[in-house]
Design a protein around this motif. Structure first.
Motif, PDB file in Angstrom:
ATOM      1  N   ASP A 107       0.816  -1.203   0.000  1.00 55.86           N
ATOM      2  CA  ASP A 107       0.000   0.000   0.000  1.00 55.86           C
ATOM      3  C   ASP A 107       0.860   1.267   0.000  1.00 55.86           C
ATOM      4  O   ASP A 107       0.625   2.174  -0.786  1.00 55.86           O
ATOM      5  CB  ASP A 107      -0.933  -0.023   1.212  1.00 55.86           C
ATOM      6  CG  ASP A 107      -2.081   0.956   1.080  1.00 55.86           C
ATOM      7  OD1 ASP A 107      -2.608   1.105  -0.043  1.00 55.86           O
ATOM      8  OD2 ASP A 107      -2.447   1.582   2.093  1.00 55.86           O
ATOM      9  N   VAL A 108       1.853   1.311   0.897  1.00 55.84           N
ATOM     10  CA  VAL A 108       2.639   2.530   1.081  1.00 55.84           C
ATOM     11  C   VAL A 108       4.128   2.237   1.002  1.00 55.84           C
ATOM     12  O   VAL A 108       4.609   1.271   1.602  1.00 55.84           O
ATOM     13  CB  VAL A 108       2.325   3.163   2.463  1.00 55.84           C
ATOM     14  CG1 VAL A 108       3.276   4.292   2.787  1.00 55.84           C
ATOM     15  CG2 VAL A 108       0.888   3.643   2.528  1.00 55.84           C
TER      16      VAL A 108
ATOM     17  N   LEU B 255       9.666   4.357 -11.457  1.00 50.82           N
ATOM     18  CA  LEU B 255       8.610   3.618 -12.150  1.00 50.82           C
ATOM     19  C   LEU B 255       8.394   2.233 -11.539  1.00 50.82           C
ATOM     20  O   LEU B 255       7.258   1.767 -11.413  1.00 50.82           O
ATOM     21  CB  LEU B 255       8.921   3.509 -13.645  1.00 50.82           C
ATOM     22  CG  LEU B 255       8.847   4.829 -14.412  1.00 50.82           C
ATOM     23  CD1 LEU B 255       9.351   4.651 -15.834  1.00 50.82           C
ATOM     24  CD2 LEU B 255       7.440   5.409 -14.383  1.00 50.82           C
ATOM     25  N   ARG B 256       9.473   1.599 -11.131  1.00 49.36           N
ATOM     26  CA  ARG B 256       9.355   0.282 -10.487  1.00 49.36           C
ATOM     27  C   ARG B 256       8.611   0.394  -9.154  1.00 49.36           C
ATOM     28  O   ARG B 256       7.731  -0.416  -8.847  1.00 49.36           O
ATOM     29  CB  ARG B 256      10.735  -0.318 -10.285  1.00 49.36           C
ATOM     30  CG  ARG B 256      10.676  -1.734  -9.775  1.00 49.36           C
ATOM     31  CD  ARG B 256      12.013  -2.403  -9.865  1.00 49.36           C
ATOM     32  NE  ARG B 256      11.882  -3.763  -9.367  1.00 49.36           N
ATOM     33  CZ  ARG B 256      12.797  -4.355  -8.645  1.00 49.36           C
ATOM     34  NH1 ARG B 256      13.928  -3.764  -8.375  1.00 49.36           N
ATOM     35  NH2 ARG B 256      12.613  -5.579  -8.214  1.00 49.36           N
ATOM     36  N   CYS B 257       8.964   1.398  -8.371  1.00 50.42           N
ATOM     37  CA  CYS B 257       8.282   1.612  -7.089  1.00 50.42           C
ATOM     38  C   CYS B 257       6.817   1.964  -7.308  1.00 50.42           C
ATOM     39  O   CYS B 257       5.937   1.456  -6.601  1.00 50.42           O
ATOM     40  CB  CYS B 257       8.970   2.718  -6.295  1.00 50.42           C
ATOM     41  SG  CYS B 257      10.597   2.279  -5.673  1.00 50.42           S
ATOM     42  N   LYS B 258       6.548   2.810  -8.270  1.00 49.82           N
ATOM     43  CA  LYS B 258       5.177   3.233  -8.568  1.00 49.82           C
ATOM     44  C   LYS B 258       4.321   2.041  -9.007  1.00 49.82           C
ATOM     45  O   LYS B 258       3.136   1.968  -8.704  1.00 49.82           O
ATOM     46  CB  LYS B 258       5.215   4.304  -9.667  1.00 49.82           C
ATOM     47  CG  LYS B 258       3.930   4.998  -9.903  1.00 49.82           C
ATOM     48  CD  LYS B 258       3.664   5.982  -8.794  1.00 49.82           C
ATOM     49  CE  LYS B 258       2.393   6.754  -9.095  1.00 49.82           C
ATOM     50  NZ  LYS B 258       1.855   7.367  -7.923  1.00 49.82           N
TER      51      LYS B 258
ATOM     52  N   LYS C 294       0.913   1.308  -4.033  1.00 54.04           N
ATOM     53  CA  LYS C 294      -0.221   2.180  -4.342  1.00 54.04           C
ATOM     54  C   LYS C 294       0.104   3.654  -4.097  1.00 54.04           C
ATOM     55  O   LYS C 294      -0.344   4.519  -4.838  1.00 54.04           O
ATOM     56  CB  LYS C 294      -1.435   1.788  -3.505  1.00 54.04           C
ATOM     57  CG  LYS C 294      -2.037   0.460  -3.874  1.00 54.04           C
ATOM     58  CD  LYS C 294      -3.222   0.158  -2.981  1.00 54.04           C
ATOM     59  CE  LYS C 294      -3.723  -1.252  -3.213  1.00 54.04           C
ATOM     60  NZ  LYS C 294      -4.757  -1.627  -2.249  1.00 54.04           N
ATOM     61  N   HIS C 295       0.827   3.927  -3.011  1.00 53.08           N
ATOM     62  CA  HIS C 295       1.108   5.309  -2.625  1.00 53.08           C
ATOM     63  C   HIS C 295       2.597   5.465  -2.336  1.00 53.08           C
ATOM     64  O   HIS C 295       3.154   4.708  -1.535  1.00 53.08           O
ATOM     65  CB  HIS C 295       0.334   5.691  -1.363  1.00 53.08           C
ATOM     66  CG  HIS C 295      -1.137   5.440  -1.463  1.00 53.08           C
ATOM     67  ND1 HIS C 295      -1.989   6.266  -2.145  1.00 53.08           N
ATOM     68  CD2 HIS C 295      -1.900   4.429  -0.981  1.00 53.08           C
ATOM     69  CE1 HIS C 295      -3.219   5.788  -2.069  1.00 53.08           C
ATOM     70  NE2 HIS C 295      -3.184   4.670  -1.360  1.00 53.08           N
TER      71      HIS C 295
ATOM     72  N   ASN D  22      -0.077   7.500  12.382  1.00 49.39           N
ATOM     73  CA  ASN D  22      -1.486   7.183  12.125  1.00 49.39           C
ATOM     74  C   ASN D  22      -2.273   8.412  11.679  1.00 49.39           C
ATOM     75  O   ASN D  22      -3.146   8.305  10.812  1.00 49.39           O
ATOM     76  CB  ASN D  22      -2.124   6.529  13.349  1.00 49.39           C
ATOM     77  CG  ASN D  22      -1.660   5.100  13.533  1.00 49.39           C
ATOM     78  OD1 ASN D  22      -1.262   4.437  12.567  1.00 49.39           O
ATOM     79  ND2 ASN D  22      -1.683   4.625  14.759  1.00 49.39           N
ATOM     80  N   GLN D  23      -1.959   9.564  12.239  1.00 49.81           N
ATOM     81  CA  GLN D  23      -2.618  10.801  11.809  1.00 49.81           C
ATOM     82  C   GLN D  23      -2.274  11.106  10.352  1.00 49.81           C
ATOM     83  O   GLN D  23      -3.147  11.478   9.565  1.00 49.81           O
ATOM     84  CB  GLN D  23      -2.192  11.977  12.685  1.00 49.81           C
ATOM     85  CG  GLN D  23      -2.807  11.980  14.050  1.00 49.81           C
ATOM     86  CD  GLN D  23      -2.242  13.081  14.939  1.00 49.81           C
ATOM     87  OE1 GLN D  23      -1.268  13.757  14.603  1.00 49.81           O
ATOM     88  NE2 GLN D  23      -2.852  13.265  16.091  1.00 49.81           N
ATOM     89  N   ALA D  24      -1.006  10.937   9.989  1.00 50.80           N
ATOM     90  CA  ALA D  24      -0.582  11.204   8.611  1.00 50.80           C
ATOM     91  C   ALA D  24      -1.247  10.230   7.647  1.00 50.80           C
ATOM     92  O   ALA D  24      -1.757  10.633   6.598  1.00 50.80           O
ATOM     93  CB  ALA D  24       0.937  11.121   8.500  1.00 50.80           C
ATOM     94  N   LYS D  25      -1.268   8.958   7.994  1.00 56.15           N
ATOM     95  CA  LYS D  25      -1.922   7.962   7.136  1.00 56.15           C
ATOM     96  C   LYS D  25      -3.395   8.294   6.957  1.00 56.15           C
ATOM     97  O   LYS D  25      -3.928   8.245   5.846  1.00 56.15           O
ATOM     98  CB  LYS D  25      -1.787   6.563   7.736  1.00 56.15           C
ATOM     99  CG  LYS D  25      -0.476   5.897   7.499  1.00 56.15           C
ATOM    100  CD  LYS D  25      -0.536   4.498   8.093  1.00 56.15           C
ATOM    101  CE  LYS D  25       0.682   3.683   7.833  1.00 56.15           C
ATOM    102  NZ  LYS D  25       0.584   2.339   8.426  1.00 56.15           N
TER     103      LYS D  25
END
Length: 120
Positions: free
Chosen positions: A8-9, A45-48, A52-53, A108-111
């Motif tokens: 996801d991140v 590009l590989r990371c993207k 997802k983010h 958690n606030q940032a996420k």
């Protein structure tokens, strides 16, 4: 050390000590060779493709913020930094000064802000 299937991140930060702190909180992270160098186009590009983010999480000092502005203009990434009110430059300094629970709360606030509220 990244998950084979991505996730996801992915957080792109500026130092190995920040990578290690983020891993403690279950966040995949990498650090380019230098804060002045970002990923190559191929690496980006590989990371993207795998995540997802993509978050870029550099220091909130002048050089870090200047680099964030350059990266934001060129790449599709989420820019984040620790608010100045905490008087620390990076996540490892934050963890050292404020401890585990406060660091978890900040993450958690940032996420929540970036992944939930920004959908609207």
């Amino acid at each position: 050390m990244l998950p084979k299937d991505g996730g996801d991140v992915l957080c792109i930060t500026k130092s190995m000590k920040d990578v290690m702190v983020l891993y403690e909180y279950g966040i995949s992270a990498i650090a380019p060779i230098s804060e002045n160098l970002f990923l190559t186009e191929k690496q980006y590009l590989r990371c993207k493709q795998k995540f997802k983010h993509l978050f870029v999480f550099y220091d909130n000092d002048k050089p870090g913020l200047r680099n964030l502005a350059k990266i934001r203009r060129k790449y599709d990434v989420i820019i984040t930094f620790i608010p100045k009110k905490y008087n620390v430059k990076d996540i490892s300094d934050f963890r050292k000064q404020y401890g585990h629970e406060k660091t978890l709360e900040l993450i958690n606030q940032a996420k929540s802000y970036y992944l939930n509220e920004k959908k609207d």
